[in-house]
Design a protein around this motif. Structure first.
Motif, short mmCIF file in Angstrom:
data_model
loop_
_atom_site.label_atom_id
_atom_site.label_comp_id
_atom_site.label_asym_id
_atom_site.label_seq_id
_atom_site.Cartn_x
_atom_site.Cartn_y
_atom_site.Cartn_z
N LYS A 71 0.84 -1.21 0.00
CA LYS A 71 0.00 0.00 0.00
C LYS A 71 0.87 1.26 0.00
O LYS A 71 0.60 2.22 -0.72
N ARG A 72 1.94 1.24 0.81
CA ARG A 72 2.86 2.39 0.83
C ARG A 72 3.56 2.57 -0.51
O ARG A 72 3.72 3.70 -1.00
N LEU A 73 3.97 1.47 -1.13
CA LEU A 73 4.63 1.54 -2.43
C LEU A 73 3.69 2.08 -3.50
O LEU A 73 4.06 2.95 -4.29
N LYS A 74 2.47 1.57 -3.54
CA LYS A 74 1.50 2.03 -4.54
C LYS A 74 1.21 3.51 -4.39
O LYS A 74 1.12 4.23 -5.37
N LYS A 75 1.12 3.98 -3.14
CA LYS A 75 0.84 5.39 -2.91
C LYS A 75 2.03 6.25 -3.35
O LYS A 75 1.86 7.29 -3.97
N ALA A 76 3.25 5.81 -3.04
CA ALA A 76 4.44 6.58 -3.40
C ALA A 76 4.65 6.62 -4.92
O ALA A 76 5.10 7.62 -5.46
N TRP A 87 4.82 -12.60 -3.87
CA TRP A 87 5.32 -11.68 -4.89
C TRP A 87 4.43 -10.46 -4.98
O TRP A 87 3.21 -10.58 -4.91
N MET A 88 5.03 -9.30 -5.14
CA MET A 88 4.28 -8.08 -5.37
C MET A 88 4.31 -7.79 -6.86
O MET A 88 5.35 -7.88 -7.49
N GLU A 89 3.16 -7.44 -7.39
CA GLU A 89 3.03 -7.09 -8.80
C GLU A 89 2.59 -5.63 -8.87
O GLU A 89 1.54 -5.28 -8.38
N LEU A 90 3.43 -4.80 -9.47
CA LEU A 90 3.10 -3.39 -9.62
C LEU A 90 2.99 -3.04 -11.09
O LEU A 90 3.79 -3.49 -11.91
N GLN A 91 2.01 -2.21 -11.41
CA GLN A 91 1.79 -1.81 -12.79
C GLN A 91 2.88 -0.85 -13.24
O GLN A 91 3.24 0.06 -12.51
N GLN A 97 12.62 3.08 -9.20
CA GLN A 97 11.93 3.78 -8.11
C GLN A 97 11.57 2.82 -6.98
O GLN A 97 11.70 3.16 -5.81
N ILE A 98 11.15 1.60 -7.34
CA ILE A 98 10.79 0.60 -6.33
C ILE A 98 12.01 0.22 -5.53
O ILE A 98 11.95 0.11 -4.30
N ARG A 99 13.13 0.03 -6.21
CA ARG A 99 14.37 -0.36 -5.53
C ARG A 99 14.77 0.70 -4.49
O ARG A 99 15.12 0.38 -3.36
N GLU A 100 14.68 1.95 -4.88
CA GLU A 100 15.03 3.05 -3.98
C GLU A 100 14.13 3.06 -2.74
O GLU A 100 14.60 3.18 -1.61
#
Length: 110
Positions: A71-76, A87-91, A97-100
């Motif tokens: 949820k925090r990743l999707k918002k950021a 596993w997380m799947e992000l569009q 950016q995710i790595r950072e």
């Protein structure tokens, strides 16, 4: 048959050779949870319906903790995503950016 007339339909009993399918699906054993520093995450890129998807995993967290992190990743990132089987799947193609963001959380990568 005229309008407004009821149909007279008879149903056969389900006791005649019918059985309920009560088989339970086999669940994957729950792996032990690890601290973020002990994770070694991997990125995978796929295309689904012609659009890029970034897969990150495998996470060894409680499901509630993993969903809170997602949820925090999707918002950021301002994108959608889901958590499936560790596993997380992000569009989108957003690996840098995710790595950072995950490094700030204390996760390690291969």
């Amino acid at each position: 048959m005229a309008r407004g007339e009821k149909l007279d339909i008879e149903f056969s009993s389900f006791d005649e050779g019918w059985e309920a399918d009560n088989r339970k699906t086999e669940q994957k054993p729950v792996a032990e949870t690890l601290a973020p520093q002990k994770h070694r995450l991997v990125f995978k890129k796929e295309k689904r319906r012609g659009k890029p998807v970034t897969l990150i995993g495998e996470f060894f967290l409680e499901e509630s903790d993993a969903k809170a992190l997602l949820k925090r990743l999707k918002k950021a990132l301002g994108s959608g995503g889901t958590y499936k089987e560790g596993w997380m799947e992000l569009q989108g193609d957003k690996a840098p950016q995710i790595r950072e963001l995950l490094e700030k959380e204390g996760f390690g990568f291969r």
